[in-house]
Design an enzyme around this catalytic site. Structure first.
Site, short mmCIF file in Angstrom:
data_model
loop_
_atom_site.label_atom_id
_atom_site.label_comp_id
_atom_site.label_asym_id
_atom_site.label_seq_id
_atom_site.Cartn_x
_atom_site.Cartn_y
_atom_site.Cartn_z
N HIS A 223 35.96 -16.26 -22.43
CA HIS A 223 34.98 -16.94 -21.55
C HIS A 223 35.68 -17.41 -20.27
O HIS A 223 35.15 -17.24 -19.16
CB HIS A 223 34.41 -18.18 -22.23
CG HIS A 223 33.62 -17.92 -23.46
ND1 HIS A 223 34.04 -18.32 -24.71
CD2 HIS A 223 32.40 -17.33 -23.65
CE1 HIS A 223 33.13 -17.99 -25.61
NE2 HIS A 223 32.13 -17.39 -25.00
N GLY B 130 28.96 -21.35 -25.70
CA GLY B 130 29.94 -22.37 -26.04
C GLY B 130 31.00 -21.89 -27.01
O GLY B 130 31.20 -20.67 -27.15
#
Ligand code: AMP
Length: 252
Positions: free
Chosen positions: A35, A29
């Site tokens: 990402h 996260g």
């Protein structure tokens, strides 16, 4: 986009659905463009893409580091929805580690050097959670960033060693404009630390030997964990205050 907060619900769903080409991007996260580049790659390559968000306690050798790890689930979910991710898995720790971490995947060689040396047990935690997630998601392809090159190599070798039917794909490091490798941890830097952090990649890229690079980093106020060269790459980990940064690059 369907978000699964209960592992059991995902397992049920997965049992009922076959996928020709399911791509998987495991994350902790606090998502950034690094990402998202892996996720975009999976979306391009595969029919469906699963992203997991789980801050894995087993890979934090320092409990303080685990507690201060940035969390931003709502913004993360928004970013994933905006790029049309199919499935997001936000599994519960208690279900993932129902065995109390009694069963582990342990690697005895590459996991003991570089980041493994100063972070005992770190890669056992990484490999164990990934082995669990690979069995849970059952993807055909999984995507890993070169930013964590040692991790990428260890995962690739684990998949080979355990005959998992899965392709491990790497993707290049995404950097800020000043060269700093994007990392969820960068948001823990104060403005002056952030400014200093930009020199990490610049010094690491110098065409000098690793001893010189190590000295330069120290002169510039970094606490150097290591500067090492393996597999035609230069790897380094440093700290600024309490924030640990890692980077690596290809050398000729
Ligand atoms: P993390 O959330 O830090 O566990 O990272 C999840 C995945 O994103 C790992 O495969 C990382 O290597 C990858 N990743 C993290 N930062 C970057 C970056 N700056 N560029 C490319 N990939 C990254």
């Amino acid at each position: 986009m369907k978000v699964f907060y209960k592992l059991d619900e995902w397992l049920n769903f997965r049992k009922k659905n076959e996928f020709d080409l399911l791509g998987f991007v495991p994350t902790m996260g606090a998502l950034h463009a690094g990402h998202l580049s892996l996720i975009q790659k999976s979306i391009l390559d595969c029919n469906k893409t699963v992203v997991s968000i789980f801050v894995n306690p087993a890979q934090f050798n320092d409990p303080k580091d685990f507690l201060k790890y940035p969390k931003s689930l709502e913004t993360d979910l928004k970013k994933l929805k905006d790029i049309n991710v199919d499935y997001v898995l936000v599994p519960e720790n208690s279900v993932l580690y129902a065995d109390d971490y009694k069963y582990k995947v342990i690697e005895t060689s590459l996991s003991k050097v570089l980041c493994g040396k100063n972070r005992p047990g770190h890669f056992d935690g990484v490999l164990t959670i990934l082995m669990k997630l690979f069995h849970i998601v059952k993807p055909q392809k999984a995507y890993f960033g070169e930013k964590d090159y040692q991790q990428f190599l260890l995962v690739k070798e684990m998949v080979k060693a355990f005959f998992l039917d899965l392709d491990i794909i790497s993707s290049s490091t995404i950097r800020e404009e000043d060269g700093l490798a994007m990392s969820s941890r960068n948001q823990l830097l104060s403005p002056s630390e952030r400014e200093k952090a930009a020199t990490f990649h610049k010094i690491l890229s110098q065409n000098r030997d690793k001893h010189h690079i190590n000295e330069e980093l120290q002169k510039n106020g970094f606490k150097v964990d290591y500067v090492e060269e393996f597999f035609s790459r230069r790897f380094s980990a440093v700290s600024i205050g309490s924030v640990r940064l890692i980077d690596n690059l290809e050398i000729s």
